[in-house]
Design a protein around this motif. Sequence first.
Motif, PDB file in Angstrom:
ATOM      1  N   UNK A  97       0.829  -1.201   0.000  1.00 42.66           N
ATOM      2  CA  UNK A  97       0.000   0.000   0.000  1.00 42.66           C
ATOM      3  C   UNK A  97       0.867   1.258   0.000  1.00 42.66           C
ATOM      4  N   UNK A  98       1.932   1.247   0.813  1.00 41.83           N
ATOM      5  CA  UNK A  98       2.806   2.410   0.898  1.00 41.83           C
ATOM      6  C   UNK A  98       3.524   2.666  -0.428  1.00 41.83           C
ATOM      7  N   UNK A  99       4.101   1.604  -1.013  1.00 39.69           N
ATOM      8  CA  UNK A  99       4.840   1.760  -2.266  1.00 39.69           C
ATOM      9  C   UNK A  99       3.914   2.183  -3.396  1.00 39.69           C
ATOM     10  N   UNK A 100       2.708   1.608  -3.418  1.00 44.02           N
ATOM     11  CA  UNK A 100       1.734   1.995  -4.434  1.00 44.02           C
ATOM     12  C   UNK A 100       1.426   3.493  -4.335  1.00 44.02           C
ATOM     13  N   UNK A 101       1.189   3.982  -3.119  1.00 46.90           N
ATOM     14  CA  UNK A 101       0.867   5.398  -2.929  1.00 46.90           C
ATOM     15  C   UNK A 101       2.030   6.293  -3.325  1.00 46.90           C
ATOM     16  N   UNK A 102       3.255   5.841  -3.014  1.00 50.48           N
ATOM     17  CA  UNK A 102       4.440   6.665  -3.284  1.00 50.48           C
ATOM     18  C   UNK A 102       4.941   6.552  -4.712  1.00 50.48           C
ATOM     19  N   UNK A 103       4.321   5.696  -5.519  1.00 47.71           N
ATOM     20  CA  UNK A 103       4.732   5.562  -6.915  1.00 47.71           C
ATOM     21  C   UNK A 103       3.786   6.274  -7.869  1.00 47.71           C
ATOM     22  N   UNK A 104       2.719   6.865  -7.328  1.00 50.82           N
ATOM     23  CA  UNK A 104       1.710   7.514  -8.168  1.00 50.82           C
ATOM     24  C   UNK A 104       2.184   8.890  -8.636  1.00 50.82           C
ATOM     25  N   UNK A 105       1.705   9.335  -9.788  1.00 53.36           N
ATOM     26  CA  UNK A 105       2.240  10.567 -10.379  1.00 53.36           C
ATOM     27  C   UNK A 105       2.020  11.816  -9.538  1.00 53.36           C
TER      28      UNK A 105
END
Length: 532
Positions: A478-486
């Motif tokens: 969840x954290x990596x997904x949020x931090x990889x968004x544009x």
Amino acid sequence: MTVIASRLDPHAAEFAANRHAMLEKLAALDAEHAKALAGGGEKYTARHRSRGKLLARERIELLLDEDAPFLELSPLAAWGSDYPVGGSIVTGIGTVSGVECLITANDPTVRGGSSNPWTMRKALRANEIAYTNRLPCIALVESGGADLPSQKEIFIPGGALFRDITRLSAAGIPTIAVVFGNSTAGGAYVPGMSDHTVMIDGRSKVFLGGPPLVKMATGEESDDESLGGAGMHARTSGLADHYAVDEPDAIRQARRIVARLHHRKAYADPPLAAPPAYDAEELLGIVPGDLRTPFDPREVIARIVDGSDFDEFKPLYGASLVTGWAALHGYPIGVLANAQGVLFSQESQKAAQFVQLANQRDIPLLFLHNTTGYMVGREYEQGGIVKHGSMMINAVANSRVPHLSVLIGASYGAGHYGMCGRAYDPRFLFAWPSAKSAVMGPQQLAGVLSIVARASAAAKGQPYDDEGDAALRAMVEQQVEAESLPMFLSGRLYDDGVIDPRDTRTVLGLCLSAVHTAPYQGVRGGFGVFRM
């Protein structure tokens, strides 16, 4: 002409699903852009207008030539931080009196236009763009100086802003300051160091220390006008080169200054070019909502380059990377676009050769990102993926032609570097709302951490907590997904903006025009050692 034959079916269910997913992302993006446009909110906007003042973007609009486009940069700066979206400053490129300029404008509705850490980073990025592309700089100033509660993050690195003004001037790049209100403390050096300064009667106030500070420091009684007003600076100190009666007059005088610069582009503008053969609206339905699903980047290329005309280079070799020659708004470009996500040895060698060819011919390069990185595994390691990936990165790192990057899908790991990510100094880098970028995909990263933790427990002879592992993996994903968004990445200025796919051709055309203001030449044999 070699026109790309599109295989995209706008009536297919897959296209409709992709388009729906993209439109949802664009709606979310619009909501965040609206926050930047709102500035300090209705209360402070109304107070600003009640003083007879224009908003930052209204000042820019008056400054620009009639109907001239404005390419706003980093509009989502500070997104996800404790500071307002936009960084309390507007930056971008627009045409003034026929000259492409880099424009910055403090937003006085946000804490009086005071500078926070994101203001500084955004302004420094704007200065970098101006310096690299030799764009005259116009600063529309109204700022109370540093946001004092965050001074520890601003004071030391913030000195680079004044350094940049002098370096721009020393390089022969004109700098113009138009002071609409306060320009105090360190901010006084913006008009002080600019080549040309315009001040407004009864509005502009430029001093190192205002009346309260002067009273505390020296005991001297003074007022704003005698201490730093436009009249005093025009008649006594000589800081004001031009004296305006109101804001429109100040903007008129700034336009006249630019008209008298005789600033010329290094290259003539190209003739009008043929538009793509396919509708830009179809760009919404190309990239899948799930980036693990492959798509053909030629469909994107076909909708942004002139006449959809594209001469592919090595089409049968290293097919996971599409390379070829085209033109965009009349400017010749070389294109590197990821096809199936993974970069193998063949793709890496192909890219290195293509980058060398572009440098030999002095042709700018456009990188369209959709990569999960370089291939891993015993077979590929033994086949030399490290040295071949290094070859591609070497070529990109040492290339001297202008680079433009657009993240349209995934951009993970060292593949982000090889495709000219932010660390490799592209002249401009934009992202689509569909893009994601991180060291690796969320599932892969969480899985790696799980494997390492499980191996560590086994080595110590300890039992492994599978429930805790599942919770940890979910949290990390969840954290990596949020931090990889544009929007997250754009908020940290890792790109120059998140754009609507339909605007890609226009945005790149404006960038290429700016790029051709400065002379450039490709590297001739100056690459690092290629490990064969």
